[in-house]
Motif scaffolding. Structure first.
Motif, PDB file in Angstrom:
ATOM      1  N   GLN A   8      35.027  49.439  55.762  1.00 14.49           N
ATOM      2  CA  GLN A   8      35.704  48.595  54.779  1.00 14.49           C
ATOM      3  C   GLN A   8      34.726  47.611  54.141  1.00 14.49           C
ATOM      4  OE1 GLN A   8      38.922  46.871  57.017  1.00 14.49           O
ATOM      5  NE2 GLN A   8      40.178  48.709  56.923  1.00 14.49           N
ATOM      6  N   SER A   9      33.848  47.033  54.936  1.00 17.84           N
ATOM      7  CA  SER A   9      32.871  46.077  54.411  1.00 17.84           C
ATOM      8  C   SER A   9      31.929  46.748  53.419  1.00 17.84           C
ATOM      9  CB  SER A   9      32.063  45.458  55.557  1.00 17.84           C
ATOM     10  OG  SER A   9      32.905  44.690  56.391  1.00 17.84           O
ATOM     11  N   ARG A  10      31.528  47.977  53.709  1.00 20.81           N
ATOM     12  CA  ARG A  10      30.651  48.698  52.782  1.00 20.81           C
ATOM     13  C   ARG A  10      31.348  48.959  51.458  1.00 20.81           C
ATOM     14  NH1 ARG A  10      28.959  51.620  57.514  1.00 20.81           N
ATOM     15  NH2 ARG A  10      30.386  53.332  57.013  1.00 20.81           N
ATOM     16  N   GLU A  11      32.641  49.290  51.520  1.00 22.37           N
ATOM     17  CA  GLU A  11      33.389  49.533  50.281  1.00 22.37           C
ATOM     18  C   GLU A  11      33.460  48.266  49.434  1.00 22.37           C
ATOM     19  OE1 GLU A  11      34.658  52.236  48.953  1.00 22.37           O
ATOM     20  OE2 GLU A  11      33.988  53.531  50.580  1.00 22.37           O
TER      21      GLU A  11
ATOM     22  N   TYR B  18      31.932  46.869  45.397  1.00 21.49           N
ATOM     23  CA  TYR B  18      32.663  46.197  44.317  1.00 21.49           C
ATOM     24  C   TYR B  18      31.999  44.888  43.904  1.00 21.49           C
ATOM     25  CZ  TYR B  18      36.339  49.583  45.334  1.00 21.49           C
ATOM     26  OH  TYR B  18      37.034  50.743  45.528  1.00 21.49           O
ATOM     27  N   HIS B  19      31.321  44.256  44.846  1.00 22.59           N
ATOM     28  CA  HIS B  19      30.629  43.006  44.512  1.00 22.59           C
ATOM     29  C   HIS B  19      29.481  43.229  43.531  1.00 22.59           C
ATOM     30  CE1 HIS B  19      32.615  39.935  46.825  1.00 22.59           C
ATOM     31  NE2 HIS B  19      32.584  40.664  47.920  1.00 22.59           N
ATOM     32  N   THR B  20      28.971  44.440  43.490  1.00 22.35           N
ATOM     33  CA  THR B  20      27.855  44.728  42.571  1.00 22.35           C
ATOM     34  C   THR B  20      28.343  45.073  41.161  1.00 22.35           C
ATOM     35  OG1 THR B  20      27.798  47.109  43.093  1.00 22.35           O
ATOM     36  CG2 THR B  20      26.524  45.623  44.518  1.00 22.35           C
ATOM     37  N   MET B  21      29.649  45.198  40.984  1.00 17.43           N
ATOM     38  CA  MET B  21      30.202  45.594  39.695  1.00 17.43           C
ATOM     39  C   MET B  21      30.478  44.386  38.815  1.00 17.43           C
ATOM     40  SD  MET B  21      33.018  48.449  40.869  1.00 17.43           S
ATOM     41  CE  MET B  21      32.559  49.898  41.819  1.00 17.43           C
ATOM     42  N   SER B  22      30.539  44.640  37.524  1.00 16.83           N
ATOM     43  CA  SER B  22      31.014  43.624  36.590  1.00 16.83           C
ATOM     44  C   SER B  22      32.538  43.569  36.678  1.00 16.83           C
ATOM     45  CB  SER B  22      30.603  43.983  35.166  1.00 16.83           C
ATOM     46  OG  SER B  22      31.309  45.138  34.727  1.00 16.83           O
ATOM     47  N   PRO B  23      33.176  42.495  36.178  1.00 21.19           N
ATOM     48  CA  PRO B  23      34.641  42.452  36.208  1.00 21.19           C
ATOM     49  C   PRO B  23      35.287  43.671  35.555  1.00 21.19           C
ATOM     50  CG  PRO B  23      33.791  40.284  35.712  1.00 21.19           C
ATOM     51  CD  PRO B  23      32.611  41.211  35.708  1.00 21.19           C
TER      52      PRO B  23
ATOM     53  N   ASP C 229      43.398  41.113  49.627  1.00 24.75           N
ATOM     54  CA  ASP C 229      42.110  40.426  49.740  1.00 24.75           C
ATOM     55  C   ASP C 229      41.022  41.450  50.050  1.00 24.75           C
ATOM     56  OD1 ASP C 229      42.535  41.104  52.358  1.00 24.75           O
ATOM     57  OD2 ASP C 229      42.580  39.041  53.109  1.00 24.75           O
ATOM     58  N   GLU C 230      39.812  40.979  50.361  1.00 19.66           N
ATOM     59  CA  GLU C 230      38.691  41.888  50.566  1.00 19.66           C
ATOM     60  C   GLU C 230      38.953  42.882  51.686  1.00 19.66           C
ATOM     61  OE1 GLU C 230      35.237  39.673  51.567  1.00 19.66           O
ATOM     62  OE2 GLU C 230      36.199  38.510  53.157  1.00 19.66           O
ATOM     63  N   ARG C 231      39.614  42.441  52.757  1.00 18.79           N
ATOM     64  CA  ARG C 231      39.869  43.347  53.865  1.00 18.79           C
ATOM     65  C   ARG C 231      40.884  44.413  53.486  1.00 18.79           C
ATOM     66  NH1 ARG C 231      40.739  41.143  59.872  1.00 18.79           N
ATOM     67  NH2 ARG C 231      38.516  40.798  59.517  1.00 18.79           N
ATOM     68  N   ALA C 232      41.986  44.002  52.840  1.00 20.71           N
ATOM     69  CA  ALA C 232      42.991  44.968  52.418  1.00 20.71           C
ATOM     70  C   ALA C 232      42.425  45.918  51.366  1.00 20.71           C
ATOM     71  CB  ALA C 232      44.219  44.238  51.868  1.00 20.71           C
ATOM     72  N   LEU C 233      41.615  45.386  50.454  1.00 19.33           N
ATOM     73  CA  LEU C 233      40.972  46.232  49.447  1.00 19.33           C
ATOM     74  C   LEU C 233      40.049  47.248  50.111  1.00 19.33           C
ATOM     75  CD1 LEU C 233      40.116  47.046  46.594  1.00 19.33           C
ATOM     76  CD2 LEU C 233      38.517  45.107  46.604  1.00 19.33           C
ATOM     77  N   GLY C 234      39.259  46.788  51.103  1.00 20.94           N
ATOM     78  CA  GLY C 234      38.386  47.711  51.819  1.00 20.94           C
ATOM     79  C   GLY C 234      39.163  48.813  52.504  1.00 20.94           C
ATOM     80  N   GLY C 235      40.330  48.470  53.063  1.00 21.51           N
ATOM     81  CA  GLY C 235      41.171  49.474  53.691  1.00 21.51           C
ATOM     82  C   GLY C 235      41.723  50.471  52.691  1.00 21.51           C
TER      83      GLY C 235
ATOM     84  N   SER D  87      38.779  52.734  51.379  1.00 21.48           N
ATOM     85  CA  SER D  87      38.258  53.679  52.380  1.00 21.48           C
ATOM     86  C   SER D  87      39.353  54.557  52.966  1.00 21.48           C
ATOM     87  CB  SER D  87      37.565  52.909  53.502  1.00 21.48           C
ATOM     88  OG  SER D  87      38.487  52.053  54.177  1.00 21.48           O
ATOM     89  N   GLN D  88      40.592  54.375  52.516  1.00 23.30           N
ATOM     90  CA  GLN D  88      41.740  55.131  52.995  1.00 23.30           C
ATOM     91  C   GLN D  88      41.995  54.916  54.495  1.00 23.30           C
ATOM     92  OE1 GLN D  88      40.459  59.032  51.198  1.00 23.30           O
ATOM     93  NE2 GLN D  88      42.431  58.913  50.159  1.00 23.30           N
TER      94      GLN D  88
END
Length: 221
Positions: free
Chosen positions: A84-87, A91-96, A197-203, A206-207
């Motif tokens: 999840q953290s890798r996912e 996204y942090h490297t992307m533009s909005p 949030d970041e954790r739910a988004l990571g989940g 990453s499915q």
């Protein structure tokens, strides 16, 4: 009786000594009684002694299995957290704008139809609009924030002011690469807005966790 080994420095040794003493007596006394029975009445004592050893063996095996299960579960959860953290790091490297299209992709990947990335000037708070597999209208606002920049109540309120009235949302979602303030969580909970949030988004990405239209994921305040 419960003994606490974490008392003051002066009482620590005494408390732990009490625990050890009680434990030894709890084993030694029954064992001594069994040995006396074996000595004087072998026909009765030997089966009892064997049964006691068997019981201890079963207990130790069960305890070892539970410890191994806990270890495996902890390892599995740690692996999921890493994925999840890798996912989220991607996204942090992307533009909005890129982040909005990435969220649109997740919607499409997970079965949504009519997926549109509509963010930009005049979007009225909606960055992605889609139709969930069950037909509900999903309206998502994306906040590609840094880890220390939390989504606050004003952001949630602006979205809440348009997601229903302007976009007809059945499933309003506010998703971020960061976290939410306590006030934002309180407002969103009251308004039925699903927070990712970041954790739910990571989940989700990453499915290893649900998509927003399957289950509300509101972080703890």
């Amino acid at each position: 009786m419960r003994f606490d080994c974490h008392r003051t420095r002066q009482g620590w040794r005494s408390s732990c000594f009490n625990v050890i003493t009680v434990g030894l007596y709890g084993v030694a006394i029954p064992l001594a009684v069994l040995l006396q029975i074996v000595k004087h009445k072998p026909a009765v004592g030997i089966p009892l002694l064997l049964a006691a050893f068997a019981g201890v063996g079963v207990y130790l095996v069960r305890r070892a299995r539970k410890a191994e299960q806990r270890r495996l579960e902890a390892a599995r959860l740690a692996e999921i957290r890493q994925v999840q953290s890798r996912e989220v790091a991607r996204y942090h490297t992307m533009s909005p704008g890129e982040f909005e299209h990435a969220i649109a992709y997740l919607c499409q990947r997970d079965g949504c139809t009519d997926v549109k990335a509509v963010g930009g000037a005049g979007d009225l708070g909606a960055d992605v609009i889609a139709t969930a597999p069950d037909g509900r209208r999903v309206v998502i606002q994306c906040k590609r924030y840094g880890p220390t920049n939390k989504v606050g109540s004003p952001d949630a309120q602006r979205f809440g002011g348009t997601c229903y009235s302007m976009h007809g949302a059945h499933v309003p979602v506010l998703v971020t690469t960061s976290t939410f303030t306590r006030q934002a969580v309180g407002y969103a909970t009251a308004q039925g807005i699903r927070l990712y949030d970041e954790r739910a988004l990571g989940g989700w990405a990453s499915q290893t966790g649900p998509a927003p239209w399957h289950q509300a994921s509101v972080p703890a305040a």
